[in-house]
Scaffold this motif. Structure first.
Motif, PDB file in Angstrom:
ATOM      1  N   LEU A 122       0.705  -1.286   0.028  1.00 48.87           N
ATOM      2  CA  LEU A 122      -0.021   0.002   0.050  1.00 48.87           C
ATOM      3  C   LEU A 122       0.939   1.344  -0.014  1.00 48.87           C
ATOM      4  CD1 LEU A 122      -3.180   0.207   0.072  1.00 48.87           C
ATOM      5  CD2 LEU A 122      -2.742   0.901   2.633  1.00 48.87           C
ATOM      6  N   GLU A 123       0.603   2.147  -0.852  1.00 50.98           N
ATOM      7  CA  GLU A 123       1.283   3.298  -0.910  1.00 50.98           C
ATOM      8  C   GLU A 123       0.985   4.120   0.224  1.00 50.98           C
ATOM      9  OE1 GLU A 123       3.867   4.732  -2.362  1.00 50.98           O
ATOM     10  OE2 GLU A 123       3.411   6.809  -2.758  1.00 50.98           O
ATOM     11  N   GLY A 124       1.877   5.001   0.693  1.00 52.14           N
ATOM     12  CA  GLY A 124       1.555   5.851   1.789  1.00 52.14           C
ATOM     13  C   GLY A 124       0.483   6.714   1.645  1.00 52.14           C
ATOM     14  N   GLY A 125      -0.232   6.784   2.856  1.00 51.24           N
ATOM     15  CA  GLY A 125      -1.480   7.656   2.845  1.00 51.24           C
ATOM     16  C   GLY A 125      -2.626   7.191   2.255  1.00 51.24           C
ATOM     17  N   VAL A 126      -2.572   6.166   1.704  1.00 50.92           N
ATOM     18  CA  VAL A 126      -3.741   5.207   1.002  1.00 50.92           C
ATOM     19  C   VAL A 126      -4.461   4.619   1.998  1.00 50.92           C
ATOM     20  CG1 VAL A 126      -4.735   3.639  -0.834  1.00 50.92           C
ATOM     21  CG2 VAL A 126      -2.729   5.007  -1.291  1.00 50.92           C
ATOM     22  N   PRO A 127      -5.743   4.770   2.228  1.00 55.69           N
ATOM     23  CA  PRO A 127      -6.416   4.074   3.146  1.00 55.69           C
ATOM     24  C   PRO A 127      -6.449   2.554   3.108  1.00 55.69           C
ATOM     25  CG  PRO A 127      -8.003   5.783   2.124  1.00 55.69           C
ATOM     26  CD  PRO A 127      -6.898   5.721   1.244  1.00 55.69           C
ATOM     27  N   SER A 128      -6.471   2.003   4.420  1.00 54.49           N
ATOM     28  CA  SER A 128      -6.406   0.649   4.389  1.00 54.49           C
ATOM     29  C   SER A 128      -7.522  -0.073   3.895  1.00 54.49           C
ATOM     30  CB  SER A 128      -6.081   0.381   5.984  1.00 54.49           C
ATOM     31  OG  SER A 128      -7.124   0.842   6.851  1.00 54.49           O
ATOM     32  N   ARG A 129      -8.537   0.226   3.545  1.00 53.29           N
ATOM     33  CA  ARG A 129      -9.559  -0.406   2.933  1.00 53.29           C
ATOM     34  C   ARG A 129      -9.331  -0.954   1.452  1.00 53.29           C
ATOM     35  NH1 ARG A 129     -11.296   4.951   2.896  1.00 53.29           N
ATOM     36  NH2 ARG A 129     -11.894   5.785   0.877  1.00 53.29           N
ATOM     37  N   GLY A 133       9.244   1.267 -12.413  1.00 53.64           N
ATOM     38  CA  GLY A 133       8.126  -0.069 -11.958  1.00 53.64           C
ATOM     39  C   GLY A 133       6.752   0.631 -11.564  1.00 53.64           C
ATOM     40  N   TYR A 134       6.892   1.705 -10.869  1.00 48.90           N
ATOM     41  CA  TYR A 134       5.595   2.336 -10.489  1.00 48.90           C
ATOM     42  C   TYR A 134       5.940   3.806 -10.573  1.00 48.90           C
ATOM     43  CZ  TYR A 134       7.558   1.699  -6.034  1.00 48.90           C
ATOM     44  OH  TYR A 134       8.420   1.707  -4.954  1.00 48.90           O
ATOM     45  N   PHE A 135       4.706   4.379 -10.489  1.00 48.24           N
ATOM     46  CA  PHE A 135       4.954   6.094 -10.595  1.00 48.24           C
ATOM     47  C   PHE A 135       3.935   6.618  -9.351  1.00 48.24           C
ATOM     48  CE2 PHE A 135       6.668   5.377 -14.443  1.00 48.24           C
ATOM     49  CZ  PHE A 135       5.633   4.434 -15.495  1.00 48.24           C
ATOM     50  N   ASP A 136       4.805   7.257  -8.626  1.00 45.34           N
ATOM     51  CA  ASP A 136       4.232   7.828  -7.226  1.00 45.34           C
ATOM     52  C   ASP A 136       3.812   9.255  -7.200  1.00 45.34           C
ATOM     53  OD1 ASP A 136       7.367   8.170  -5.262  1.00 45.34           O
ATOM     54  OD2 ASP A 136       6.973   8.800  -7.133  1.00 45.34           O
TER      55      ASP A 136
END
Lengths: 106, 115
Positions: free
Chosen positions: A54-61, B100-103
């Motif tokens: 999960l990318e930082g700041g993305v909700p855990s849902r 790989g991925y775009f942040d």
């Protein structure tokens, strides 16, 4: 080129529902898969990378799973802000390729 | 704040040229992998090009030989030189950071190729 196929193309759901979007690769990509959310007129936003991180700041849902050729993006309890389009993207080989998108609508 | 801002889009005739710019702030383009991704009107996302930190470049077959990705480290700016433009190049072009991925994505810039 690796083809990425998402299903469904359109998904109708309601607030509070749990939904799952599937992404299939035409050949194995290990876990080199990312998921993005895009709202109309806006840039894509990274949700998940390496299939399940999960990318930082993305909700855990939001959660992602899979490896090889089949992957899923799940949203555990839909919120009004989640109605958008979702794209998967592989980075196993060049050219990077995206799925055609899944539109999540009410 | 980490952000990128694209500029340079517009209307151009088939066969014409255009150079897009992507000004980065909050990070340095020379130590990050940078890409261009485009989206035709009403369509999905298409990766266009990538430049490595070491300067190696990669392109989608659809633009190879016509587009060139580059960067200016002192200006902290990424570029996409687009030559021999075709109607099918019409799209919103996004600058994005990552391999790989775009942040980190810019707001996008519209390129319209039409006579």
């Amino acid at each position: 080129d690796i083809q990425m196929t998402q299903s469904p193309s359109t998904l109708s759901a309601s607030v509070g529902d749990r939904v799952t979007i599937t992404c299939r690769a035409s050949q194995t990509i290990s876990d080199y898969l990312a998921w993005y959310q895009q709202k109309p007129g806006r840039a894509p936003k990274l949700l998940i990378y390496r299939a399940s991180t999960l990318e930082g700041g993305v909700p855990s849902r939001f959660s992602g799973s899979g490896s090889g050729t089949e992957f899923t993006l799940s949203i555990s309890s839909l919120q009004p802000d989640d109605f958008a389009s979702y794209y998967c993207q592989q980075s196993k080989t060049y050219p990077y390729t995206f799925g055609q998108g899944t539109r999540l609508e009410i | 704040e980490v952000q990128v801002v694209e500029s340079g889009g517009g209307l151009v005739q088939p066969g014409g040229s255009l150079r897009l710019s992507c000004a980065a702030s909050g990070f340095s383009v020379d130590v990050n992998y940078m890409s261009w991704v485009r989206q035709a009107p009403g369509k999905g996302l298409e990766w266009v090009s990538l430049i490595y930190t070491g300067g190696s470049t990669f392109y989608a077959d659809s633009v190879k030989g016509r587009f060139t990705i580059s960067r200016d480290n002192p200006k902290n700016t990424l570029y996409l030189q687009m030559n021999s433009l075709r109607v099918e190049d019409t799209a919103v072009y996004y600058c994005a950071r990552g391999i790989g991925y775009f942040d980190c994505w810019g707001q996008g810039v519209l390129v319209a190729v039409s006579s």
